[in-house]
Scaffold this active site. Structure first.
Site, mmCIF file in Angstrom:
data_model
loop_
_atom_site.group_PDB
_atom_site.id
_atom_site.type_symbol
_atom_site.label_atom_id
_atom_site.label_comp_id
_atom_site.label_asym_id
_atom_site.label_seq_id
_atom_site.Cartn_x
_atom_site.Cartn_y
_atom_site.Cartn_z
ATOM 1 N N ASP A 243 2.519 -1.228 2.106
ATOM 2 C CA ASP A 243 2.462 -2.068 3.309
ATOM 3 C C ASP A 243 3.418 -3.240 3.213
ATOM 4 O O ASP A 243 3.834 -3.795 4.229
ATOM 5 C CB ASP A 243 1.036 -2.562 3.537
ATOM 6 C CG ASP A 243 0.130 -1.379 3.819
ATOM 7 O OD1 ASP A 243 -0.354 -0.759 2.853
ATOM 8 O OD2 ASP A 243 -0.046 -1.042 4.992
ATOM 9 N N ASN A 253 -0.347 -2.288 -1.386
ATOM 10 C CA ASN A 253 -0.788 -1.078 -0.686
ATOM 11 C C ASN A 253 -2.307 -1.122 -0.580
ATOM 12 O O ASN A 253 -2.962 -2.060 -1.061
ATOM 13 C CB ASN A 253 -0.297 0.172 -1.429
ATOM 14 C CG ASN A 253 -0.458 1.428 -0.597
ATOM 15 O OD1 ASN A 253 -0.099 1.446 0.584
ATOM 16 N ND2 ASN A 253 -0.998 2.487 -1.174
HETATM 17 O O1 MRU Z 1 -5.086 -0.119 6.666
HETATM 18 P P1 MRU Z 1 -4.053 0.940 6.946
HETATM 19 O O2 MRU Z 1 -4.653 2.282 7.218
HETATM 20 O O3 MRU Z 1 -3.075 0.507 7.985
HETATM 21 O O4 MRU Z 1 -3.289 1.041 5.555
HETATM 22 C C1 MRU Z 1 -2.268 1.975 5.372
HETATM 23 C C2 MRU Z 1 -1.801 2.029 3.973
HETATM 24 O O5 MRU Z 1 -2.213 1.295 3.117
HETATM 25 C C3 MRU Z 1 -0.727 2.984 3.696
HETATM 26 O O6 MRU Z 1 -0.822 3.485 2.415
HETATM 27 C C4 MRU Z 1 0.589 2.187 3.875
HETATM 28 O O7 MRU Z 1 0.636 1.612 5.147
HETATM 29 C C5 MRU Z 1 1.767 2.986 3.752
HETATM 30 S S1 MRU Z 1 1.997 3.815 5.228
HETATM 31 C C6 MRU Z 1 3.399 4.705 5.206
#
Ligand code: MRU
Length: 364
Positions: A243, A253
């Site tokens: 993220d 992440n």
């Molecule tokens: O809370 P989310 O579902 O938005 O979190 C997503 C993640 O942590 C993914 O692993 C990250 O965004 C990478 S997406 C290509």
């Protein structure tokens, strides 16, 4: 990617002019129901991000870009306020602020009557670029998988992933899952251990759905199982998304990623992070400065699923009097990361490594 033979992106424009809107897949209803929702205004886009109808760093960015465009259609003088509204929806994924700032920078030079068309074009460019970047991540990551598969001989290659960093998290292809799709399509016998990813279960709900739809062999495991599988020699490789990755290579992440990295390090399992450059926060020197999203405790105290009669139900699983803390992300120090897989290739998780691929950022 395809669902029952039909190609989908996670977000796409519908209609033109005053009727312009974007359609997204409602990820809160997967895997039990495949439904789409139209986002018709700034508030629709902000709500979709906040409630995780759309989620995953790259998709959040693309949705925010379209949200800013819709705001410009309705009130071209509201640029600063609309940008602030979108940025306030979720704090951790840097793609959100990156996309909003990119569209805003274009619009600030443009007279108000022309802002909607310019913003819409920029949002489309962001979405298309994300598809191209994820495809390139897939190509580079496939090399990593193929090298390990060659050493493994005929047996299946076991890859562990956490959360959902597939095409549902992006506009198409995905980050961590793109190399897996490409390796599978090329005939490499891959098998994926899918961390369920409590509390929102993006692994069990979304990654399993994606991999199943594409025919990739996979097994859902409890979040705590990966360490044991690594000790048993049943994990050849970990690939996760990010993220926000900062200038020194520290990786933020989904919460639990750090524990997987520690276990991988202890067991000599390669730990790769796949990310587009829009996920790199060059302004932050190290991961300790990343804002960690704290979400509603109800996501932890309750669990949702489908009954055998097809009803969607949510039930409490924590005693009513027990407080719960729901931190959504963690930071994996760069020293635990074997490599970063980007659209420009694979590099060491370090300032120097990132600068070899992005030399234009070496003065940041
Ligand atoms: O809370 P989310 O579902 O938005 O979190 C997503 C993640 O942590 C993914 O692993 C990250 O965004 C990478 S997406 C290509």
């Amino acid at each position: 990617m395809k669902i029952q033979g039909t190609h989908y992106r996670t977000i796409w424009p519908v209609g033109t002019g005053a009727n312009a809107r974007v359609r997204v897949i409602d990820q809160t209803r997967l895997p039990f129901t495949f439904a789409t929702i139209d986002l018709n205004s700034l508030n629709d886009a902000a709500d979709a991000i906040r409630t995780m109808v759309v989620r995953g760093a790259p998709l959040i960015g693309a949705t925010a870009a379209y949200g800013l465009a819709l705001a410009m259609r309705d009130d071209p003088a509201s640029l600063a306020q609309a940008a602030a509204t979108l940025k306030a929806t979720r704090p951790t994924a840097i793609n959100l602020a990156w996309a909003v700032d990119r569209v805003r920078a274009v619009l600030e030079k443009i007279p108000e009557p022309n802002r909607f068309a310019a913003a819409w074009a920029e949002a489309e460019a962001i979405a298309d670029a994300d598809v191209a970047q994820c495809r390139a991540i897939g190509v580079h990551g496939q090399d990593v998988i193929s090298t390990l598969a060659a050493k493994a001989g005929q047996r299946r290659l076991n890859i562990l992933t956490h959360c959902n960093a597939g095409w549902l998290a992006c506009v198409d292809w995905g980050t961590a899952l793109a190399p897996i799709y490409m390796a599978h399509d090329a005939g490499v016998p891959v098998h994926v251990w899918v961390d369920e990813t409590r509390p929102r279960n993006q692994g069990a709900f979304l990654t399993a759905f994606e991999l199943g739809a594409h025919g990739v062999p996979h097994t859902v495991i409890a979040d705590n199982t990966g360490g044991l599988l690594m000790q048993r020699g049943d994990v050849d490789l970990v690939i996760v998304g990010s993220d926000r990755t900062v200038a020194n290579g520290d990786v933020c992440n989904k919460v639990g990623t750090y524990l997987k990295a520690l276990a991988a390090h202890d067991n000599g399992v390669p730990f790769y992070v796949a990310l587009p450059s829009s996920t790199i926060d060059w302004a932050l020197a190290e991961g300790g400065g990343i804002p960690i999203e704290e979400r509603d405790a109800r996501e932890l105290t309750h669990i949702s699923g489908q009954t055998s009669t097809g009803l969607n139900e949510t039930v409490r699983i924590v005693p009513a009097g027990s407080p719960a803390l729901n931190l959504a992300f963690d930071v994996t120090p760069a020293r635990l990361v074997t490599g970063l897989i980007t659209e420009r290739g694979v590099c060491a998780a370090s300032r120097a490594g990132l600068h070899t691929l992005f030399p234009e950022m070496s003065n940041e």
